[in-house]
Design an enzyme around this catalytic site. Sequence first.
Site, PDB file in Angstrom:
ATOM      1  N   LYS A  61      -4.431 -10.529  12.552  1.00 45.18           N
ATOM      2  CA  LYS A  61      -4.710 -11.917  12.140  1.00 45.18           C
ATOM      3  C   LYS A  61      -4.351 -12.887  13.265  1.00 45.18           C
ATOM      4  O   LYS A  61      -5.065 -13.868  13.500  1.00 45.18           O
ATOM      5  CB  LYS A  61      -3.936 -12.239  10.872  1.00 45.18           C
TER       6      LYS A  61
ATOM      7  N   GLU B  37       0.844  -1.199   0.000  1.00 54.46           N
ATOM      8  CA  GLU B  37       0.000   0.000   0.000  1.00 54.46           C
ATOM      9  C   GLU B  37       0.877   1.246   0.000  1.00 54.46           C
ATOM     10  O   GLU B  37       2.043   1.191   0.420  1.00 54.46           O
ATOM     11  CB  GLU B  37      -0.838   0.033   1.291  1.00 54.46           C
TER      12      GLU B  37
END
Length: 432
Positions: free
Chosen positions: A205, A190
């Site tokens: 996660k 990104e």
Amino acid sequence: MREIPVGLLGLGNVGSGVVKLLGENADAIAARIGARLAVRAIGVQTADKPRLVDPGGVPITTDLEAIVDDPAIRVVVELIGGEEPARALVLRAFERGKHVVTANKLLLARHGDELFAAAERAGSMLFYEASVCGGVPVLRMLREGLASDRITQVMGIVNGTSNFILTKMAEEGRAFDDVLAEAQREGYAESDPTLDVGGGDAAHKLAILTALSFRTRVKLEDVHTEGITHVTPTDFRYAERFGCAIKLLAVAADDGEGICAYVGPAMVPKRWMLAGVGGVYNAVYVSSYALGQSMYYGRGAGMMPTAVAVLSDLIEVGREVLLPAERGGRALHFDTRKFRSIAELKSRFYLRFSVEDRPGVLATLATGLAEHGISIAELVQEAPAGAAGPVTIVMTTHEAREGDVRRALARLDGAPVVREPTRVFRMMGGVP
Ligand code: NAP
């Protein structure tokens, strides 16, 4: 055939993959559920943007609340990402008695408790397979496949961007910033890479993996988090020398006294399967009492792999919509387990010192470590870089408490002979 009306929030990468796969495999999916999943409305931010897929006559709107409020919609698929308005929309969907499928790990890691409680109150399902490891069905495996087993450790490479960068650094000997810039140009990272390279995405996660592995509530503060920004080509040279790869690992282990959960760069022996997980691939390695060791590997992101996971949830929810009598037995109940501080972790460590080229320096380092009960397993000293340049001394330790190592280094890094903060990585596995 019956239809299950679905409201899709988000038509970006993953949302487009869902529309595409649902269109291509409509008959096979319908056969598995006994009903057709029919997307009735799609919510986006900018209505007149060019799209990756043709939504085939399904209305596109910027009024996402109207989709959630539509009494005809039974299942809401949240694929907009981020915290708000995703959180408010998911809560609203539960208030309206709908089931929710999401791929949003940030939302689950930060607001999981609130969302699961709301789902339970409403008698709704909340599924989130795509939130960890994209298309690899690792959550379903933890939730269903290993439901009868007792997991002792879960260890994964769960951030594709960091793994891509570390793999390139290892293969090409390049610096972090250089590889990151390339990854951004090629769309693997990104424009703001902080969550990926700072370890935050892996921590989100890991919080989800830990909750399912140990059936416990997890607060993000329980996950000690480090990123990869300080890993250098020099560390890769030493890793090679010690027969290791450097990987951003997400680890949660239960030693019977509590759970220790952390994300950080680690030296992984090359003989381990995890060391061979390269590029944007993800893998989760699970140790459990009855099955022993098992590993789950595949594409952790991308339009179609992630869509596979979203659709696997939609199929499960679709069956639930048709069989409401089964409801109730399906909710997972989480305890509140004790989490241990990273200071209590026992590990081997890689320490890279940058010191003055003076007699007695080695003794200073060895004494500083010994005073905290840390014993050295291997030591490598490099010639100084130029006449007055610093000397690199690398040590690997035998197993030590992390808190002791950090305390020893805090003192040593203040010593006049130490030129810059010592680099520390955990070393996995026993002494080779
Ligand atoms: P994306 O390509 O940026 O798409 C986001 C979509 O949501 C776009 O259609 C956008 O509308 C819409 N949206 C965003 N904010 C909105 C708002 N405030 N109101 C209305 N619509 C809004 O994102 P993505 O890559 O598909 O990711 C979606 C989710 O999947 C995230 O939670 C992500 O973490 C998760 N995920 C992604 C991957 C992956 O490989 N990409 C893998 C696993 C999990 P516009 O199109 O009009 O801008």
